[in-house]
Design an enzyme around this catalytic site. Structure first.
Site, PDB file in Angstrom:
ATOM      1  N   ALA A   1      66.035   7.739  11.290  1.00  0.00           N
ATOM      2  CA  ALA A   1      66.564   7.416  12.486  1.00  0.00           C
ATOM      3  C   ALA A   1      65.643   7.450  13.578  1.00  0.00           C
ATOM      4  O   ALA A   1      66.051   7.076  14.622  1.00  0.00           O
ATOM      5  CB  ALA A   1      67.986   7.981  12.708  1.00  0.00           C
TER       6      ALA A   1
ATOM      7  N   ARG B   1      55.295   8.174  19.242  1.00  0.00           N
ATOM      8  CA  ARG B   1      53.788   8.551  19.251  1.00  0.00           C
ATOM      9  C   ARG B   1      53.137   7.358  18.569  1.00  0.00           C
ATOM     10  O   ARG B   1      51.773   7.433  18.819  1.00  0.00           O
ATOM     11  CB  ARG B   1      53.458   9.825  18.944  1.00  0.00           C
ATOM     12  CG  ARG B   1      53.844  10.885  19.866  1.00  0.00           C
ATOM     13  CD  ARG B   1      53.449  12.479  19.436  1.00  0.00           C
ATOM     14  NE  ARG B   1      54.905  12.914  18.507  1.00  0.00           N
ATOM     15  CZ  ARG B   1      54.931  13.743  17.821  1.00  0.00           C
ATOM     16  NH1 ARG B   1      53.783  14.654  17.563  1.00  0.00           N
ATOM     17  NH2 ARG B   1      56.058  13.866  17.131  1.00  0.00           N
TER      18      ARG B   1
ATOM     19  N   GLY C   1      59.084  23.942  11.899  1.00  0.00           N
ATOM     20  CA  GLY C   1      59.982  25.200  11.862  1.00  0.00           C
ATOM     21  C   GLY C   1      59.467  26.133  10.939  1.00  0.00           C
ATOM     22  O   GLY C   1      58.741  25.876  10.055  1.00  0.00           O
TER      23      GLY C   1
ATOM     24  N   GLU D   1      63.164  26.857  14.791  1.00  0.00           N
ATOM     25  CA  GLU D   1      62.290  25.783  15.067  1.00  0.00           C
ATOM     26  C   GLU D   1      61.314  26.333  16.173  1.00  0.00           C
ATOM     27  O   GLU D   1      61.537  27.467  16.875  1.00  0.00           O
ATOM     28  CB  GLU D   1      63.163  24.928  16.034  1.00  0.00           C
ATOM     29  CG  GLU D   1      64.048  23.910  15.176  1.00  0.00           C
ATOM     30  CD  GLU D   1      63.170  23.353  14.054  1.00  0.00           C
ATOM     31  OE1 GLU D   1      62.348  22.186  14.527  1.00  0.00           O
ATOM     32  OE2 GLU D   1      63.290  23.530  12.940  1.00  0.00           O
TER      33      GLU D   1
HETATM   34  C1  UD1 Z   1      61.925  18.732  11.528  1.00  0.00           C
HETATM   35  C2  UD1 Z   1      62.681  20.047  11.379  1.00  0.00           C
HETATM   36  C3  UD1 Z   1      61.279  21.114  11.295  1.00  0.00           C
HETATM   37  C4  UD1 Z   1      60.514  20.938  10.214  1.00  0.00           C
HETATM   38  C5  UD1 Z   1      59.706  19.508  10.436  1.00  0.00           C
HETATM   39  C6  UD1 Z   1      58.950  18.849   9.516  1.00  0.00           C
HETATM   40  C7  UD1 Z   1      64.565  20.241  12.475  1.00  0.00           C
HETATM   41  C8  UD1 Z   1      65.593  20.596  13.492  1.00  0.00           C
HETATM   42  N1  UD1 Z   1      63.293  20.444  12.538  1.00  0.00           N
HETATM   43  O1  UD1 Z   1      61.277  18.820  12.998  1.00  0.00           O
HETATM   44  O2  UD1 Z   1      61.869  22.756  11.052  1.00  0.00           O
HETATM   45  O3  UD1 Z   1      59.068  21.931  10.162  1.00  0.00           O
HETATM   46  O4  UD1 Z   1      60.946  18.525  10.389  1.00  0.00           O
HETATM   47  O5  UD1 Z   1      58.535  17.665   9.746  1.00  0.00           O
HETATM   48  O6  UD1 Z   1      65.358  19.614  11.584  1.00  0.00           O
HETATM   49  N2  UD1 Z   1      65.631  12.076  12.403  1.00  0.00           N
HETATM   50  C9  UD1 Z   1      66.730  11.352  12.447  1.00  0.00           C
HETATM   51  N3  UD1 Z   1      67.504  11.520  13.464  1.00  0.00           N
HETATM   52  C10 UD1 Z   1      67.221  12.176  14.477  1.00  0.00           C
HETATM   53  C11 UD1 Z   1      66.144  13.167  14.565  1.00  0.00           C
HETATM   54  C12 UD1 Z   1      65.242  12.841  13.473  1.00  0.00           C
HETATM   55  O7  UD1 Z   1      66.842  10.493  11.053  1.00  0.00           O
HETATM   56  O8  UD1 Z   1      68.241  12.610  15.108  1.00  0.00           O
HETATM   57  C13 UD1 Z   1      64.416  11.889  11.284  1.00  0.00           C
HETATM   58  C14 UD1 Z   1      63.227  11.479  11.792  1.00  0.00           C
HETATM   59  O9  UD1 Z   1      63.231   9.978  11.836  1.00  0.00           O
HETATM   60  C15 UD1 Z   1      62.267  12.021  10.797  1.00  0.00           C
HETATM   61  C16 UD1 Z   1      62.999  13.281  10.648  1.00  0.00           C
HETATM   62  O10 UD1 Z   1      64.248  13.167  10.951  1.00  0.00           O
HETATM   63  O11 UD1 Z   1      62.214  11.368   9.704  1.00  0.00           O
HETATM   64  C17 UD1 Z   1      62.405  14.304  11.161  1.00  0.00           C
HETATM   65  O12 UD1 Z   1      62.363  14.305  12.754  1.00  0.00           O
HETATM   66  P1  UD1 Z   1      61.452  14.825  13.628  1.00  0.00           P
HETATM   67  O13 UD1 Z   1      61.882  14.742  15.072  1.00  0.00           O
HETATM   68  O14 UD1 Z   1      59.965  14.539  13.253  1.00  0.00           O
HETATM   69  O15 UD1 Z   1      61.770  16.454  13.437  1.00  0.00           O
HETATM   70  P2  UD1 Z   1      60.874  17.767  13.998  1.00  0.00           P
HETATM   71  O16 UD1 Z   1      61.060  17.909  15.375  1.00  0.00           O
HETATM   72  O17 UD1 Z   1      59.468  17.281  13.674  1.00  0.00           O
END
Ligand code: UD1
Ligand code: MG
Length: 491
Positions: free
Chosen positions: A17, A22, A152, A167
């Protein structure tokens, strides 16, 4: 799909989602391709090969595009929309609730990301086995990396038990020094996950619902939590921008190329050989430098492909040679040779031991067993029988400006050089043609066709009309003399 196992998890939820800002792209991040598939297709394939009872993908950013793309790849995926509540925790929550609509999920639920394309099914299987054998409620996949950056952090107690995931933005300096990171890939017990998610808040540095909070909540409720560390960090690496996308593409290619070499394929230069994950190559094939094998391309044993060739969806038989060729949607049968410098367009079928030679372009061309188009030719919309030869520098003139027309050439035909086949036209079995023939009428079996245009000789023309040139001097030295006949001047 291949390798589906009997005892797959109850469900896999793929998170897709996020906005992926970037990437700076009109194309949603998870739809960017590497190794012949989009990132989310890689993630779905790894998940599907587990044999899960249910598979969901959570979408929001450009949801229509992403949903259509996902369903095109795997029509059995349940698409679930994330609402306005942000964060990975909310994404998992809506995913689980979406699956619950067709019967409450129980047992093991795996969570993966749509932008982590190198994750292998075997690793997910290891995670599930470790999770279920340990009777864990939450198991997180982790990796140790020197510069953990914004990942994280995995917090363990004195006994080494995993107690929380923090995090980077919420971490203390001590926690930031931890090098074991959260991959974002988990196995959960469905009931514990469902309960714990109701207690997750948005009370953190980013104001999001974090899935990572579930671990600590579950542990405090008395459930077992654990981490499984993996060695190959690239498996859990995501692509946030195009620099990372290229790095992952290189790593994926290294993995694919290595697997083919271990299966008995000679790859002379792994660095300049790019092979999609969807390509099949038999043992004892040789791939020469600068070659890209894409899509559903298959190569039979004993074949040599390259150098400098790009082949997409090309079915290559055994003992075929293809050099410096660009081709797509074509079939090359056993023992045939192609190139150097050939362009195979869709619908090209080259029969056994046939030849498409140098500077030859083919399109919708079926070339029979043992037939040859050796040099400098365009062959479009043509069917050629067996053991026929097309002379050098010929054009199958298939387009009248409005419509495309077809040419048929029979068996054992010998066509001259520099022929034009003005389609639609048929050449019978065993026919011959002279050099420079423009063929507008059908040629019956066994006939010779020529365009009668007598060749004229005008003796002494050069000395008379090009006096003072090197050519005139050479002609004179060779005994040529200016003539005074009616043929003397061509003016
Ligand atoms: C997340 C983890 C972090 C981990 C990292 C690994 C959390 C809070 N943090 O951080 O601990 O080290 O991934 O890559 O989970 N996504 C959704 N809906 C949202 C937000 C994100 O579907 O509302 C999906 C994104 O498309 C992506 C994944 O979840 O595929 C991770 O989202 P991202 O924003 O990259 O998480 P990080 O902040 O990197
Ligand atoms: Mg990320």
């Amino acid at each position: 799909m291949a390798n589906a196992v009997q005892n797959g998890p109850s469900a896999v939820i793929v998170l897709a989602a996020g906005a992926g800002t970037r990437m700076k792209s009109e194309t949603p991040k998870v739809m960017h391709p590497i190794g012949g598939r989009s990132m989310v297709e890689h993630a779905l394939a790894a998940a599907r090969d587990l044999g899960p009872q249910r598979l969901a993908a959570v979408v929001r950013h450009q949801r229509d595009k992403v949903a259509e793309h996902i369903l095109n790849f795997d029509s059995e995926v349940t698409i679930v929309d994330q609402d306005d509540i942000p964060g990975t925790g909310r994404a998992v929550e809506v995913g689980l609730l979406g699956l619950d609509e067709s019967g409450e999920v129980s047992g093991t639920v795996v969570v993966t990301y749509g932008d982590v394309p190198l994750l292998r099914t075997e690793t997910l299987r290891d995670l599930i086995a470790f999770h279920e054998e340990g009777h864990n409620a939450v198991t997180v996949l982790t990796a140790n990396i020197d510069q953990p950056g914004s990942y994280g952090r995995i917090v363990r107690d004195a006994a080494g038990e995993v107690t929380a995931i923090v995090e980077a933005k919420d971490a203390t300096p001590e926690q930031l020094a931890i090098t074991e990171i959260n991959s974002g890939i988990y196995a959960f017990d469905a009931a514990v996950l469902r309960d714990s998610l109701t207690q997750v808040t948005t009370d953190n540095a980013q104001g999001e619902k974090y899935i990572t909070d579930v671990l600590e909540i579950a542990r405090k409720a008395g459930h077992r939590t654990a981490a499984l560390a993996i060695d190959d960090r690239w498996e859990v690496e995501g692509a946030n921008d195009r620099v990372q996308l290229a790095q992952l593409g290189r790593k994926l290619n290294d993995r694919i190329v290595e697997a083919h070499m271990r299966n008995g394929v000679t790859i002379v230069d792994p660095q300049t050989t790019w092979i999609d994950s969807t390509v099949t190559i038999s043992n004892d094939v040789t791939v020469l430098p600068g070659t890209q094998l894409q899509g559903t391309t298959t190569i039979g044993t004993g074949s040599v492909v390259g150098p400098d060739s790009t082949l997409k969806n090309v079915e290559i038989g055994q003992n075929v040679t293809i050099a410096r060729t660009h081709g797509s949607d074509a079939q090359i049968k056993d023992g045939a040779t192609v190139g150097p410098f050939a362009y195979l367009r869709p619908g090209t079928v080259l029969g056994e031991s046939g030849k498409i030679g140098t500077f030859v372009e083919t399109k919708n061309a079926s070339i029979g067993k043992g037939s040859k188009i050796p040099h400098l030719t365009y062959a479009g919309d043509v069917t050629i029988g067996e053991n026929s030869n097309i002379g050098a520098a010929s054009v199958f003139v298939n387009y009248d400006g409005v419509n495309k027309h077809h040419t048929t050439v029979g068996n054992n035909v010998r066509m001259g050089s520099d022929n034009l086949y003005v389609a639609p036209v048929n050449i019978g079995d065993g026919a011959y043609s002279g050099a420079g023939t423009t063929i507008r009428k059908d040629v019956p079996a066994g006939a010779l066709t020529v365009n009668e245009a007598p060749q004229r000789i005008i003796d002494g023309w050069v000395i008379k009309n090009r006096p003072g040139t090197d050519a005139a001097a050479a002609a004179e030295a060779a005994g040529s003399k200016a003539q005074n006949s009616s043929e003397e001047s061509d003016k």
